[in-house]
Scaffold this active site. Structure first.
Site, short mmCIF file in Angstrom:
data_model
loop_
_atom_site.label_atom_id
_atom_site.label_comp_id
_atom_site.label_asym_id
_atom_site.label_seq_id
_atom_site.Cartn_x
_atom_site.Cartn_y
_atom_site.Cartn_z
N LYS A 54 35.65 29.29 42.63
CA LYS A 54 36.06 29.38 41.24
C LYS A 54 35.43 28.27 40.36
O LYS A 54 34.55 28.51 39.34
CB LYS A 54 37.20 29.88 40.92
CG LYS A 54 37.62 31.13 41.32
CD LYS A 54 39.34 31.50 41.49
CE LYS A 54 39.54 32.81 42.16
NZ LYS A 54 41.10 32.97 42.53
N GLN A 98 46.76 30.28 41.12
CA GLN A 98 46.31 30.72 42.43
C GLN A 98 47.38 31.60 43.36
O GLN A 98 48.53 30.57 43.63
CB GLN A 98 45.44 29.77 43.23
CG GLN A 98 44.84 30.48 44.38
CD GLN A 98 43.63 31.42 44.33
OE1 GLN A 98 43.09 31.37 43.30
NE2 GLN A 98 43.59 32.45 45.01
N ASP A 121 43.55 36.03 34.78
CA ASP A 121 43.83 36.84 35.90
C ASP A 121 44.41 38.20 35.67
O ASP A 121 44.38 39.20 36.47
CB ASP A 121 44.69 36.16 36.77
CG ASP A 121 44.39 35.80 38.06
OD1 ASP A 121 43.03 36.13 38.49
OD2 ASP A 121 44.78 35.30 39.10
#
Ligand code: NDP
Length: 293
Positions: A54, A98, A121
């Protein structure tokens, strides 16, 4: 008939180029580049790889990235305090925690603590709630599910009125992708580990999305001839002939499915690259929101 390959790498490349152009335009207008902060708790090797990928993708697109790591022993309060700090930082437009978090940490509470305007996200309960409601727009759509829909649309596959079957009902893939398909006016069946006659259900699908995490579970005779099949699964299987001793396969038995499906995504090179492309897109959107655009 051999299926048409849906090339996720090529489609993701187009999305990333558009993102880079948006970033350049933003900077030309005198703004700071968009900023993405990642929070990695613990040392899960797969998570470390994803976070590294990322950051690399951000760099290529001109997005500033901030990497924060906490030990696996971090407390709930420490993780939430870090998120709060990032919520208040004007250089950070998007925050990505994450997942999965180490055992003992409550991911729902952590996700809840992310500012909804920085939830790139798309997993904040409010964003997911809006996704589930007719006529409501989430601020951000989860990246992997959004990537699946983008692949289908870019390939010219008609979603409206189509019979769509989603194999899997997880919070991060199955359920949000099913909600997005409903939004696109498909008729959606969600299958899971308690579904009876799974193969039969799948065979009714014009669009089949497999997100189960079981290597090559979906066989050719589960697929309606000509169907569009999106394989989200990423599974390692032993392969002594491979340099690393393993190779990656999807949830769909690719070679045999390729003889029946109309469209098929490969693994790797299908959904995977889209996840990161959509994250970059969401980060630019977050910066636009912050800059009042
Ligand atoms: P989860 O394990 O969270 O969910 C799996 C789902 O599949 C569950 O709903 C489960 O049902 C269902 N399932 C499991 N076994 C069976 C079975 N034998 N028959 C029917 N249904 C079954 O997985 P994720 O959703 O997180 O991930 C799915 C796959 O996608 C994984 O391979 C993962 O690596 C991959 N992935 C890929 C991404 C990418 O960017 N390409 C991103 C995220 C995930 P139940 O609910 O009943 O338990």
């Amino acid at each position: 008939m051999t299926a048409k390959t849906i090339d996720g790498r090529a489609i993701a490349k187009e999305v990333r180029a558009a993102v880079a152009a948006d970033v350049a335009a933003m900077v030309a207008e005198g703004h700071k580049p968009p900023g993405l902060a990642t929070v990695l708790v613990g040392e899960n090797p797969a998570s470390q790889v994803y976070v590294r990928m990322k950051h690399k993708a951000c760099e290529k697109a001109g997005i500033t990235s901030f990497q924060h790591t906490l030990p696996a022993t971090a407390t709930q309060e420490e993780v939430e305090a870090m998120v709060k700090e990032l919520n208040a930082n004007p250089e950070v437009h998007g925050i990505l925690v994450q997942l999965p978090l180490p055992n003992g940490l409550d991911d729902e509470r952590v996700l809840n603590s992310i500012s909804i305007d920085k939830d790139v996200d798309g997993f904040h309960p409010i964003n997911i709630g809006r996704l589930a409601q007719k006529g409501r727009e989430p601020q951000f759509i989860p990246c992997t599910p959004h990537g699946c829909i983008h692949l289908l649309k870019t390939s010219g596959i008609e979603l409206e009125g189509a019979n769509a079957v989603v194999l899997g009902r997880s919070n991060i893939v199955g359920m949000p992708v099913a909600l997005l398909l409903v939004e696109e006016n498909a008729t959606v069946t969600i299958c899971h580990s308690r579904t009876r006659n799974l193969a039969e259900k799948c065979r009714e699908a014009d669009i089949l999305i497999a997100a189960v995490g079981r290597p090559e579970m979906v066989k050719a005779d589960w697929i309606k001839p000509g169907a569009a099949v999106i394989d989200v699964g990423v599974n390692r299987i032993d392969d002594p002939t491979a340099e690393r001793g393993y190779r990656l396969v999807g949830d769909v038995a690719y070679d045999e499915a390729n003889e029946v499906a109309g469209y098929l995504t490969p693994v790797p090179g299908g959904v995977g690259p889209m996840t990161i492309a959509m994250l970059l897109r969401n980060t630019v959107r977050a910066a636009k929101i912050a800059y009042g655009g």
